[in-house]
Design an enzyme around this catalytic site. Structure first.
Site, short mmCIF file in Angstrom:
data_model
loop_
_atom_site.label_atom_id
_atom_site.label_comp_id
_atom_site.label_asym_id
_atom_site.label_seq_id
_atom_site.Cartn_x
_atom_site.Cartn_y
_atom_site.Cartn_z
N LEU A 18 0.82 -1.21 0.00
CA LEU A 18 0.00 0.00 0.00
C LEU A 18 0.86 1.27 0.00
O LEU A 18 0.33 2.37 0.05
CB LEU A 18 -0.92 0.01 1.23
CG LEU A 18 -1.93 -1.13 1.33
CD1 LEU A 18 -2.76 -0.98 2.60
CD2 LEU A 18 -2.83 -1.18 0.11
N LYS A 68 16.32 -6.41 2.82
CA LYS A 68 16.73 -5.32 3.71
C LYS A 68 18.20 -5.42 4.14
O LYS A 68 18.81 -4.41 4.46
CB LYS A 68 15.83 -5.28 4.95
CG LYS A 68 14.40 -4.84 4.61
CD LYS A 68 13.53 -4.75 5.84
CE LYS A 68 12.13 -4.32 5.45
NZ LYS A 68 11.24 -4.14 6.62
N ASN A 89 15.93 -0.07 5.16
CA ASN A 89 14.61 -0.09 4.53
C ASN A 89 14.34 1.18 3.71
O ASN A 89 13.30 1.29 3.07
CB ASN A 89 13.51 -0.28 5.57
CG ASN A 89 13.13 1.02 6.26
OD1 ASN A 89 13.98 1.85 6.57
ND2 ASN A 89 11.85 1.21 6.51
N GLY A 132 15.36 -8.68 8.88
CA GLY A 132 15.61 -7.25 8.95
C GLY A 132 14.60 -6.48 9.78
O GLY A 132 14.97 -5.62 10.59
N VAL A 156 17.94 -21.05 12.79
CA VAL A 156 18.49 -21.01 14.14
C VAL A 156 19.71 -20.08 14.23
O VAL A 156 19.86 -19.31 15.19
CB VAL A 156 18.88 -22.43 14.60
CG1 VAL A 156 19.55 -22.40 15.97
CG2 VAL A 156 17.63 -23.32 14.65
N LEU A 222 3.31 -7.58 11.96
CA LEU A 222 3.87 -6.58 11.04
C LEU A 222 3.23 -6.66 9.66
O LEU A 222 3.31 -5.71 8.88
CB LEU A 222 5.39 -6.73 10.94
CG LEU A 222 6.23 -5.92 11.94
CD1 LEU A 222 5.82 -6.19 13.37
CD2 LEU A 222 7.72 -6.21 11.76
N TYR A 224 0.36 -6.38 6.98
CA TYR A 224 -0.86 -5.57 6.90
C TYR A 224 -1.76 -5.95 5.73
O TYR A 224 -2.85 -5.42 5.58
CB TYR A 224 -0.52 -4.07 6.83
CG TYR A 224 0.30 -3.66 5.62
CD1 TYR A 224 -0.31 -3.41 4.40
CD2 TYR A 224 1.67 -3.51 5.72
CE1 TYR A 224 0.43 -3.03 3.29
CE2 TYR A 224 2.43 -3.13 4.63
CZ TYR A 224 1.79 -2.89 3.42
OH TYR A 224 2.54 -2.53 2.31
N GLY A 245 0.22 -4.28 10.72
CA GLY A 245 1.36 -3.40 10.52
C GLY A 245 1.09 -2.09 9.80
O GLY A 245 2.04 -1.39 9.43
#
Length: 276
Positions: A18, A68, A89, A132, A156, A222, A224, A245
């Site tokens: 968006l 990122k 970012n 990131g 891990v 996070l 959306y 998010g």
């Protein structure tokens, strides 16, 4: 007629984003001759793309999953915050020089404090994912002096490296690495964050099991798009306060806008464009 300056989002995939709606509304409101576009790139296309930014009239970029960390290799200068986080970012093209920033962590923190009224100080926090976005959120939450942050990632080594990095930077906070989501201690946490991409696809399973909401944590995904993941739907049904998010997207976007233009972002215009 002067062609518009180009800004955009680099990632793979990016079609769900968006960000164009938000940034193009901001450019229009401030009468800036600019356009925001989506750049869906495969990893082997990144080097050529970044080398050609100036030639292609591109003045700034956002960067999303899964690049990122990878894009840092193509930049001339990286801000102290982005170096600490280990991820970028936001990219600004400044007279041909590529400068990297990270607005994710500050954007997230602004949203949970200003809009959700959550103070991380002294709290127990569980985070799924160690990429990131998780690094940015973890760093900025740590600055607020929580009691404990626990991480799980299926990679891990990635989770282990993040926990080690945070312990070196914030010695007064307890950091844990869990070998499973069940081991995160969600049932005693004040805040649960999904910083992984799991939940973006309809076929994705719910990340947690039914019995995690004894303490009714704030549950923040996070992601959306979709606006309500299976995790948020479950948490909401158990009486938890939940958030996707979009608020983080808004505030990190406003910070990126200022890096690119030098102007304060019209946050309410951007909020309306996102329909928050």
């Amino acid at each position: 007629m002067i062609p518009p300056k180009i800004f955009g989002l680099v990632g793979y995939p990016v079609e769900h984003s968006l960000s164009p709606r938000m940034h193009n509304a901001a450019f229009k409101a401030l009468k800036i001759n600019a356009a925001y576009r989506l750049f869906s790139l495969k990893e082997d296309e990144l080097k050529v793309f970044f080398a050609g930014l100036k030639k292609n009239n591109i003045f700034g970029l956002n960067v999303t999953i899964p690049y990122k960390e990878k894009v840092m290799a193509f930049l001339d200068k990286i801000s102290p915050e982005a170096k600490l986080i280990g991820a970028v970012n936001t990219v600004k093209v400044n007279q041909g020089s590529l400068e990297g920033f990270n607005t994710d962590g500050e954007g997230f923190l602004r949203h949970i404090k200003l809009s959700l009224g959550f103070n991380p100080k002294g709290k127990s926090i569980a985070i799924i994912g160690a990429g990131g976005a998780s690094r940015a959120v973890g760093i900025y939450l740590s600055k607020e002096k929580p009691k404990r942050i626990s991480f799980f990632d299926s990679d891990v080594a990635k989770a282990g490296n993040l926990v080690k990095h945070l312990k070196e930077c914030f010695s007064a906070i307890e950091f844990r690495q869990s070998c499973s989501i069940e081991g995160l201690g969600i049932e005693t946490s004040d805040l649960l964050i999904n910083a992984s991409p799991i939940g973006m696809k309809e076929a994705d399973s719910c990340l947690v099991k039914e019995g995690f909401t004894r303490k009714k944590p704030l549950v923040y995904d996070l992601i959306y798009n979709p606006p309500e993941t299976k995790l948020l739907k479950l948490a909401k049904s158990k009486g938890c306060v939940v958030s996707n998010g979009l608020g983080m997207l808004l505030y990190q976007g406003a910070l990126a806008f200022k890096h690119w233009t030098g102007k304060e972002a019209p946050v309410e215009v951007m909020r309306e464009a996102l329909k928050l």
